[in-house]
Design a protein around this motif. Structure first.
Motif, PDB file in Angstrom:
ATOM      1  N   GLY A 368      21.153  29.230  39.311  1.00 28.97           N
ATOM      2  CA  GLY A 368      22.292  30.149  39.279  1.00 28.97           C
ATOM      3  C   GLY A 368      21.867  31.566  38.978  1.00 28.97           C
ATOM      4  N   GLN A 369      20.914  31.742  38.054  1.00 31.07           N
ATOM      5  CA  GLN A 369      20.445  33.078  37.723  1.00 31.07           C
ATOM      6  C   GLN A 369      19.714  33.729  38.902  1.00 31.07           C
ATOM      7  N   LEU A 370      19.053  32.935  39.731  1.00 35.58           N
ATOM      8  CA  LEU A 370      18.391  33.494  40.909  1.00 35.58           C
ATOM      9  C   LEU A 370      19.400  34.200  41.810  1.00 35.58           C
ATOM     10  N   VAL A 371      20.551  33.588  42.015  1.00 33.28           N
ATOM     11  CA  VAL A 371      21.601  34.229  42.810  1.00 33.28           C
ATOM     12  C   VAL A 371      22.113  35.477  42.099  1.00 33.28           C
ATOM     13  N   ASN A 372      22.221  35.409  40.780  1.00 39.27           N
ATOM     14  CA  ASN A 372      22.648  36.565  39.992  1.00 39.27           C
ATOM     15  C   ASN A 372      21.718  37.759  40.224  1.00 39.27           C
ATOM     16  N   PHE A 373      20.416  37.522  40.188  1.00 41.13           N
ATOM     17  CA  PHE A 373      19.451  38.598  40.409  1.00 41.13           C
ATOM     18  C   PHE A 373      19.478  39.081  41.862  1.00 41.13           C
ATOM     19  N   ALA A 374      19.638  38.146  42.791  1.00 42.86           N
ATOM     20  CA  ALA A 374      19.577  38.489  44.217  1.00 42.86           C
ATOM     21  C   ALA A 374      20.770  39.314  44.671  1.00 42.86           C
ATOM     22  N   THR A 375      21.852  39.318  43.904  1.00 44.56           N
ATOM     23  CA  THR A 375      22.999  40.156  44.248  1.00 44.56           C
ATOM     24  C   THR A 375      23.031  41.456  43.442  1.00 44.56           C
ATOM     25  N   GLY A 376      22.072  41.642  42.564  1.00 43.90           N
ATOM     26  CA  GLY A 376      21.882  42.917  41.891  1.00 43.90           C
ATOM     27  C   GLY A 376      23.052  43.349  41.027  1.00 43.90           C
ATOM     28  N   SER A 377      23.314  44.653  41.055  1.00 45.20           N
ATOM     29  CA  SER A 377      24.333  45.263  40.185  1.00 45.20           C
ATOM     30  C   SER A 377      25.704  45.249  40.846  1.00 45.20           C
ATOM     31  N   VAL A 378      26.032  44.161  41.545  1.00 45.76           N
ATOM     32  CA  VAL A 378      27.239  44.140  42.364  1.00 45.76           C
ATOM     33  C   VAL A 378      28.502  44.232  41.507  1.00 45.76           C
ATOM     34  N   GLY A 379      28.496  43.627  40.326  1.00 44.93           N
ATOM     35  CA  GLY A 379      29.655  43.736  39.453  1.00 44.93           C
ATOM     36  C   GLY A 379      29.884  45.160  38.972  1.00 44.93           C
ATOM     37  N   LEU A 380      28.791  45.835  38.630  1.00 47.01           N
ATOM     38  CA  LEU A 380      28.902  47.228  38.196  1.00 47.01           C
ATOM     39  C   LEU A 380      29.376  48.139  39.319  1.00 47.01           C
ATOM     40  N   MET A 381      29.019  47.823  40.560  1.00 42.99           N
ATOM     41  CA  MET A 381      29.478  48.643  41.689  1.00 42.99           C
ATOM     42  C   MET A 381      31.000  48.674  41.754  1.00 42.99           C
ATOM     43  N   LEU A 382      31.638  47.563  41.429  1.00 39.49           N
ATOM     44  CA  LEU A 382      33.097  47.524  41.423  1.00 39.49           C
ATOM     45  C   LEU A 382      33.672  48.275  40.228  1.00 39.49           C
ATOM     46  N   ILE A 383      33.142  47.986  39.044  1.00 35.53           N
ATOM     47  CA  ILE A 383      33.729  48.544  37.818  1.00 35.53           C
ATOM     48  C   ILE A 383      33.488  50.039  37.707  1.00 35.53           C
ATOM     49  N   MET A 384      32.231  50.471  37.920  1.00 40.19           N
ATOM     50  CA  MET A 384      31.915  51.880  37.709  1.00 40.19           C
ATOM     51  C   MET A 384      32.408  52.774  38.840  1.00 40.19           C
ATOM     52  N   SER A 385      32.910  52.193  39.926  1.00 44.09           N
ATOM     53  CA  SER A 385      33.558  52.981  40.970  1.00 44.09           C
ATOM     54  C   SER A 385      35.073  52.974  40.795  1.00 44.09           C
ATOM     55  N   GLY A 386      35.549  52.441  39.680  1.00 45.15           N
ATOM     56  CA  GLY A 386      36.967  52.504  39.348  1.00 45.15           C
ATOM     57  C   GLY A 386      37.774  51.296  39.760  1.00 45.15           C
ATOM     58  N   ARG A 387      37.134  50.238  40.267  1.00 47.91           N
ATOM     59  CA  ARG A 387      37.867  49.044  40.697  1.00 47.91           C
ATOM     60  C   ARG A 387      37.959  48.027  39.559  1.00 47.91           C
ATOM     61  N   SER A 388      38.429  48.477  38.411  1.00 44.37           N
ATOM     62  CA  SER A 388      38.503  47.583  37.253  1.00 44.37           C
ATOM     63  C   SER A 388      39.522  46.469  37.468  1.00 44.37           C
ATOM     64  N   ASP A 389      40.553  46.740  38.288  1.00 43.96           N
ATOM     65  CA  ASP A 389      41.557  45.710  38.550  1.00 43.96           C
ATOM     66  C   ASP A 389      40.954  44.527  39.297  1.00 43.96           C
ATOM     67  N   ILE A 390      40.056  44.822  40.232  1.00 44.43           N
ATOM     68  CA  ILE A 390      39.401  43.753  40.976  1.00 44.43           C
ATOM     69  C   ILE A 390      38.464  42.969  40.065  1.00 44.43           C
ATOM     70  N   GLY A 391      37.749  43.691  39.185  1.00 49.51           N
ATOM     71  CA  GLY A 391      36.894  43.010  38.231  1.00 49.51           C
ATOM     72  C   GLY A 391      37.680  42.041  37.364  1.00 49.51           C
ATOM     73  N   PHE A 392      38.878  42.437  36.981  1.00 54.55           N
ATOM     74  CA  PHE A 392      39.712  41.574  36.155  1.00 54.55           C
ATOM     75  C   PHE A 392      40.144  40.321  36.922  1.00 54.55           C
TER      76      PHE A 392
END
Length: 538
Positions: A368-392
């Motif tokens: 599972g962690q391998l997939v986590n690393f292979a998708t990189g900072s994808v969660g931060l791309m949503l949150i730090m671009s202002g898409r906090s609603d989608i993150g929720f």
């Protein structure tokens, strides 16, 4: 299909356009990585030494208690860690020092007040908390919870304050406080108490609490020092505070849900299995997270870069950096993945022979962690671009599915069922985020060079299988030699496949950073994102 020379030139041109950001990320990640190595080394030493002393049952009680108070601190942070990181980064870039200082004061004050509520609830109602989580079969937690409650205010202040330091695009303060000083304090206190008063769960609990208090004091001093360096600019704007809370409060629940991702299993294990199972699963999670040394180092410095570039509408730069950072994360994390899967029983036995039963759980979690690393900072791309609603929304879906899998698998399959549930949800949430980032921002984390670490992993895996089949692994020396051989062969594979321009920029920036530290040079003003200041450096 091979890329044409024109495509390669276009990629190199895009990489050249983010040269400054690559250097900044590399220097910051280098600091964070070095701090993470110390943190993880001391943390694993803590886990191994303490677990071997107190056993799986007591280590399980410690695990359950710390998990509970950390969960409550996610509520008391109120999402202000991510909110402060985002808006402090913007205000710092605009040189609005007065507004930045006011925003920081609001965030720390609000978090401090909320944390006192959390402290009181744990201290006053420990029996009710155990009943709430159906942990009544673990009465050994009752004397631990009032002590652990003292850590809630400190956890809150550290969470918010350290996020504020990351807005300055520097990782050295997190590396110093969170990744170095706190783990060392926790280790020394816990081992000292075990030697003085015996091997019980109270020793690591007190070590944890004292380490958090020390970290909170240092964090407040550091963040106040940083915000004073920014020129005052315009007068403070109270609207910034309202904007902060509008952004942050939805993220409180997202932060809680994010924390639960990968930890719902511990709560459900506490309901259905013995406390020793929680201790063994905690050891497996710690080991499966070895590669997070890399991911967290890059994420912490990349997060404010995402916010800044998105705010300035420099989407091409952001897309190029997203691909580069993801590849770097996979390149550096792959050796951890390989040795954990190949030598899982040996890793788990470091905590004690009773922990060896968690070897299969470790392998499952590592996938599972391998997939986590292979998708990189994808969660931060949503949150730090202002898409906090989608993150929720993502977090709600993930925790709901996690709990469904936990209750279906853990009572029947025990530790391995918990690992399957945890690993599946890591995979699902990260693939979902990749699709959302592509849909909303038209970028993805994959590039031509993404295949290189996977190709280099093939001969390294063969070397590990040779160790398992024909060479001894019956001592720590042989175990270290086996892990080292896998890493060296992997590195050779990466070099044979050749570095591209972005890789060379990264290595050059890291070398510059290391050389500067080795010769004792003071950093130039603005390096790691710090603003220029006329104040003397202490």
């Amino acid at each position: 299909m091979a890329s044409s020379p024109l495509q390669i030139r276009e990629e190199n041109s895009t990489v050249a356009g983010v040269r400054d950001e690559i250097g900044q990320i590399a220097r910051g990640a280098g600091v964070g990585l070095s701090g993470n190595v110390i943190n993880y080394a001391v943390s694993y030493l803590f886990g191994i030494l303490v677990a071997r002393q107190i056993g799986a049952d007591e280590f399980g009680l410690y695990t359950l208690g710390v998990t509970l108070v950390t969960l409550i601190s996610r509520f008391t942070i109120i999402g202000l860690d991510r909110g402060l990181m985002r808006y402090a980064s913007i205000l710092r870039g605009q040189r609005q020092g007065a507004a930045l200082r006011w925003l920081t004061f609001i965030a720390l004050s609000a978090g401090g007040i909320a944390s006192l509520v959390g402290w009181y609830l744990i201290k006053a109602y420990p029996e009710q908390l155990l009943a709430l989580f159906n942990w009544n079969d673990n009465p050994g937690l009752l004397p631990l919870l009032p002590v652990l409650a003292l850590a809630v205010p400190s956890l809150t202040i550290i969470g918010i304050g350290m996020a504020g330091t990351q807005a300055f695009r520097t990782m050295r303060y997190r590396a110093l406080v969170v990744n170095t000083i706190q783990p060392i304090v926790r280790l020394i206190v816990a081992l000292g108490l075990i030697a003085a008063f015996g091997a019980t769960a109270m020793a690591p609990v007190l070590g944890f609490v004292i380490a958090q208090i020390v970290g909170a004091v240092l964090t407040v001093g550091i963040v106040l020092k940083l915000v004073r360096r920014v020129p005052a600019g315009a007068s403070r704007d109270a609207a910034n505070g309202r904007t902060l809370f509008r952004f942050s409060v939805p993220l409180m629940f997202a932060s809680v849900l994010d924390y639960l991702n990968g930890r719902t299993e511990i709560f459900v294990i506490g309901m259905f299995l013995a406390s020793s199972a929680a201790g063994i699963y905690n050891a497996a999670i710690r080991l499966a997270g070895l590669g997070l040394i890399v991911l967290t180092a890059f994420n912490a410095i990349f997060a404010p870069v995402i916010s800044d570039l998105h705010h300035r509408n420099e989407h091409a730069k952001l897309a190029a950096l997203f691909k580069l950072v993801t590849r770097w994360i996979v390149v550096f994390a792959m050796p951890f993945i390989l040795v954990q899967i190949l030598f899982a029983p040996q890793f788990m036995s470091l905590f004690g022979q009773e922990f060896a039963s968690g070897a299969m759980a470790l392998r499952i979690l590592t996938i599972g962690q391998l997939v986590n690393f292979a998708t990189g900072s994808v969660g931060l791309m949503l949150i730090m671009s202002g898409r906090s609603d989608i993150g929720f929304i993502n977090s709600v879906i993930t925790v709901a599915l996690s709990l469904a899998l936990d209750f279906a698998l853990i009572p029947k399959y025990g530790l391995n069922g918990a690992a399957v549930a945890g690993s599946l949800m890591i995979i699902v949430i990260n693939l979902l985020r990749v699709g959302q980032v592509w849909w909303l921002m038209h970028v993805h984390p994959f590039s031509r060079g993404f295949i290189k670490p996977f190709a280099a992993a093939i001969p390294a895996t063969i070397a590990g299988l040779i160790w398992l089949r024909w060479l001894p692994l019956n001592s720590l020396v042989y175990f270290v030699a086996a892990c080292t051989s896998v890493g060296v062969i992997y590195l050779a594979g990466i070099l044979i496949l050749r570095l591209d321009e972005g890789d060379r920029m990264l290595l050059a920036a890291l070398y510059e950073r290391i050389a500067g530290l080795r010769h004792g040079k003071k950093k130039r003003s603005g390096e790691d994102g710090e603003p220029q200041s006329n104040e003397p450096k202490n």
